[in-house]
Design a protein around this motif. Structure first.
Motif, PDB file in Angstrom:
ATOM      1  N   GLU A  79       0.853  -1.039   0.030  1.00 44.05           N
ATOM      2  CA  GLU A  79       0.037  -0.052   0.246  1.00 44.05           C
ATOM      3  C   GLU A  79       0.826   1.056   0.066  1.00 44.05           C
ATOM      4  N   ASN A 129      -0.634   5.538   3.194  1.00 43.89           N
ATOM      5  CA  ASN A 129      -1.751   5.360   4.055  1.00 43.89           C
ATOM      6  C   ASN A 129      -2.743   6.793   4.108  1.00 43.89           C
ATOM      7  N   GLU A 130      -3.770   6.972   3.955  1.00 37.53           N
ATOM      8  CA  GLU A 130      -4.504   8.245   4.029  1.00 37.53           C
ATOM      9  C   GLU A 130      -3.747   9.623   3.229  1.00 37.53           C
ATOM     10  N   SER A 171      -4.737   3.757  -1.965  1.00 36.51           N
ATOM     11  CA  SER A 171      -5.592   4.254  -1.087  1.00 36.51           C
ATOM     12  C   SER A 171      -6.670   5.164  -1.785  1.00 36.51           C
ATOM     13  N   TYR A 222      -8.597  10.804   3.493  1.00 37.93           N
ATOM     14  CA  TYR A 222      -8.373   9.838   4.555  1.00 37.93           C
ATOM     15  C   TYR A 222      -8.624   8.625   4.163  1.00 37.93           C
ATOM     16  N   ASN A 223      -8.183   8.108   2.923  1.00 40.00           N
ATOM     17  CA  ASN A 223      -8.658   6.614   2.385  1.00 40.00           C
ATOM     18  C   ASN A 223     -10.264   6.559   2.384  1.00 40.00           C
ATOM     19  N   VAL A 267     -13.189   5.600  -2.680  1.00 35.73           N
ATOM     20  CA  VAL A 267     -12.495   5.055  -3.913  1.00 35.73           C
ATOM     21  C   VAL A 267     -13.015   5.280  -5.149  1.00 35.73           C
ATOM     22  N   SER A 316      -7.885   0.612  -1.478  1.00 33.12           N
ATOM     23  CA  SER A 316      -8.198   0.337  -0.363  1.00 33.12           C
ATOM     24  C   SER A 316      -9.159   1.717   0.563  1.00 33.12           C
ATOM     25  N   LEU A 317     -10.027   1.214   1.244  1.00 29.33           N
ATOM     26  CA  LEU A 317     -11.002   2.404   1.982  1.00 29.33           C
ATOM     27  C   LEU A 317     -11.034   2.311   3.432  1.00 29.33           C
ATOM     28  N   HIS A 318     -10.800   3.628   3.919  1.00 27.40           N
ATOM     29  CA  HIS A 318     -11.124   3.466   5.460  1.00 27.40           C
ATOM     30  C   HIS A 318     -12.633   4.128   5.626  1.00 27.40           C
ATOM     31  N   THR A 329     -12.239  -3.484  -3.715  1.00 22.54           N
ATOM     32  CA  THR A 329     -11.886  -2.636  -2.631  1.00 22.54           C
ATOM     33  C   THR A 329     -11.788  -3.636  -1.394  1.00 22.54           C
TER      34      THR A 329
END
Length: 322
Positions: free
Chosen positions: A151, A154-155, A186, A190-191, A194, A209-211, A240
């Protein structure tokens, strides 16, 4: 059969073929947890997940990781661990020792996701040269290992969509030997979405990637949270992995059925896990282990782990499809 009739039949068959549901990809092979630094992973120095210390040798890291990762597997049913990295950690002698955590996970038959955290907390790569050096080393060590995923950041909330796509495209070109299916790009901000990266042709073939967190809204119904998450996924569920999602696990909340609507966090977590199960989305819980974090779903106990909230574990496993 006349030529006209033949043409009509071909057209009908073609239309029918277009309406046949196509086989959809899924990411639910990722049943994971984040193993995080007690200081959070945004540190200007070595990232050291809870339970490890800066003085640990490779063998000590590996032994400690054996106990913790076995706990993730036995207590939760996890098969994936997301590990933080940064240039300070990789471009130093800590990397040769820290690798014991990843090697332990691989020996346990788990997937490993390496994710980069920046130190300045501004949403940008701190030092692109050092970042490239870090990724060159990580991909050289693990690029040939099919269970390891990468990844790039991140964010990435400091970047516009176009700038973020450009940076990721450069990363993919530089590390073209790594299959795109083992790279998690990402979402923007902040992620948290998508749809932009999913639509970018330059990033085709990658995972996304999703937060998603319950403190991002104050809704208390599963339906509201489902709509919130669905909007962030758009048409890209099949690519995702939700590689951060979590809720308070040490405050006594009950996540079981019948206790979900009416509270922001129980409704959020139920909606997230229900949608993940329905759409076969991978989920990497935040955090599997992090001391001092009320969201931590486990805690250290002897040489292994104990769970902090039985109903939370059941709901997470439900989301994983277990």
């Amino acid at each position: 059969m006349t030529r006209r009739l033949h043409a009509v039949m071909i057209a009908i068959l073609a239309a029918a073929m277009l309406t046949v549901p196509q086989a959809a990809a899924a990411t639910n092979a990722f049943r994971g947890v984040n193993w995080a630094d007690a200081r959070d992973n945004y540190v200007d120095g070595w990232v050291i997940p809870t339970g490890l210390t800066a003085g640990d040798s490779y063998d000590t890291v590996r032994t400690k990781a054996d106990g913790i990762l076995t706990g993730f597997q036995q207590q939760l049913g996890a098969n994936t661990v997301r590990l933080p990295i940064n240039p300070q950690s990789v471009n130093s002698d800590w990397w040769a020792r820290y690798k014991g955590a990843a090697d332990s996970a691989l020996a346990h038959g788990m997937k490993v996701v390496f994710g980069y955290w920046e130190a300045n907390k501004d949403g940008f790569v701190d030092d692109v040269t050092a970042w490239n050096t870090m990724w060159d080393r990580v991909t050289a060590d693990y690029g040939g290992t099919s269970a390891v995923y990468f990844e790039p950041m991140n964010e990435p909330f400091g970047y516009s969509l176009s700038a973020w796509v450009s940076l990721c495209s450069t990363w993919l070109s530089r590390h073209s030997a790594v299959p795109r299916g083992r790279v998690l790009i990402s979402g923007t901000g902040y992620n948290d979405n998508v749809t932009g990266v999913g639509a970018a042709s330059a990033l085709s073939g990658t995972l996304l990637s999703l937060h998603f967190y319950g403190f991002w809204a104050s809704d208390t119904t599963r339906s509201a949270w489902t709509a919130n998450l669905s909007n962030r996924l758009g048409a890209y569920s099949s690519r995702t992995v939700i590689d951060e999602a979590g809720a308070p696990m040490t405050t006594g909340l009950d996540y079981s059925a019948g206790h979900q609507d009416g509270n922001t966090f129980t409704a959020y977590f139920a909606a997230t896990t229900d949608l993940a199960r329905a759409r076969q989305l991978g989920v990497v819980y935040w955090p599997g282990l992090r001391s001092g974090d009320t969201y931590s779903i486990t805690r250290q106990s002897g040489g292994g782990l104990a769970t902090n909230n039985a109903s939370g574990v059941v709901q997470l496993r439900w989301g994983w499809g277990l």
